[in-house]
Design a protein around this motif. Structure first.
Motif: not given
Length: 246
Positions: A232-242, A120-136
């Motif tokens: 935390a502003n929000v809590v999820v069990k997996d980043l796929a929930e976002l 779920g995190t790897l898919r979220y990272l792909e989406a974050v990168r696809a939208r042009g956000l910087a990552t660390a």
């Protein structure tokens, strides 16, 4: 930025490693338990109260630099040890010796059991990168780069602030916000325009005290209330929930 579950003001995403990107938090906890239980038996005898892989791990060592974790847990049991030196052997009865013993056990567990990433995190990272956000990636681990390479995730991050970099730059670790602030600075983004992704209570504290624009708690062990209490502003069990599915 509703597709990512983040405020529109967010320009960068800062991710913890263990428990957020990779399934290594449980391996860390097991290595800490083996280390501390052996030490406690030697120090206090067979009646010693064992290290709790959930409660003690979350409260005293999760997310912290290795030596800080040793100091924090031992202090909770009223035990003081000499600091020693970062190069101490793993059988030395010092803060650094215990930390090095834990790292030795951790690396052995990783060698024999391998490392997995959270899909779920790897898919979220792909989406974050696809939208042009910087990552660390922001981790207290000195093994961060090797672990990222092991799961094929190093390319997802523009900046890496880990235990090695923190030592080089003399940055205090979580719960201090300095490593996250360094990541935002390296990305050229103000903290209020960055989102922090953490599973550790110490990481929540760092996100809150650093003035970051959004703090996402990742609850892998059923500590949602504590994550909220620590900022935390929000809590999820997996980043796929976002969201963020392609």
């Amino acid at each position: 930025m509703t597709q990512l579950g983040l405020p529109d003001t967010v320009q960068a995403c800062l991710f913890d490693l263990d428990g957020v990107v990779t399934q290594t938090a449980v391996v860390h906890a097991a290595a800490w338990k083996e280390t501390f239980d052996a030490f406690l038996r030697e120090h206090e005898g067979p009646q010693a109260r064992p290290f709790d892989e959930v409660a003690d791990y979350d409260e005293y060592v999760d997310g912290r630099p290795r030596a800080d974790g040793v100091r924090s847990f031992l202090a909770s049991r009223g035990i003081e040890l000499p600091e020693g030196d970062p190069g101490d052997p793993p059988d030395a009865r010092t803060v650094h010796g215990l930390g090095n013993r834990k790292n030795e056990l951790l690396l052995e567990r990783i060698r024999t059991g391998g490392v997995d990433a959270y899909e779920g995190t790897l898919r979220y990272l792909e989406a974050v990168r696809a939208r042009g956000l910087a990552t660390a990636i922001v981790s207290s681990s000195a093994n961060c780069r090797d672990v990222l390479r092991a799961v094929g995730a190093e390319h997802f991050f523009d900046v890496r602030i880990d235990g090695v970099v923190a030592t080089e730059r003399h940055l205090p670790g979580k719960p201090h916000p300095d490593t996250f602030l360094a990541a935002a600075r390296d990305l050229g983004v103000e903290p209020e325009r960055a989102a922090v992704f953490e599973d550790a209570l110490a990481g929540m504290d760092a996100g809150r005290s650093g003035g970051f624009g959004y703090v996402v708690g990742v609850d892998r062990v059923g500590q949602s209330d504590a994550l909220y209490a620590h900022g935390a502003n929000v809590v999820v069990k997996d980043l796929a929930e976002l969201g963020g599915e392609q």
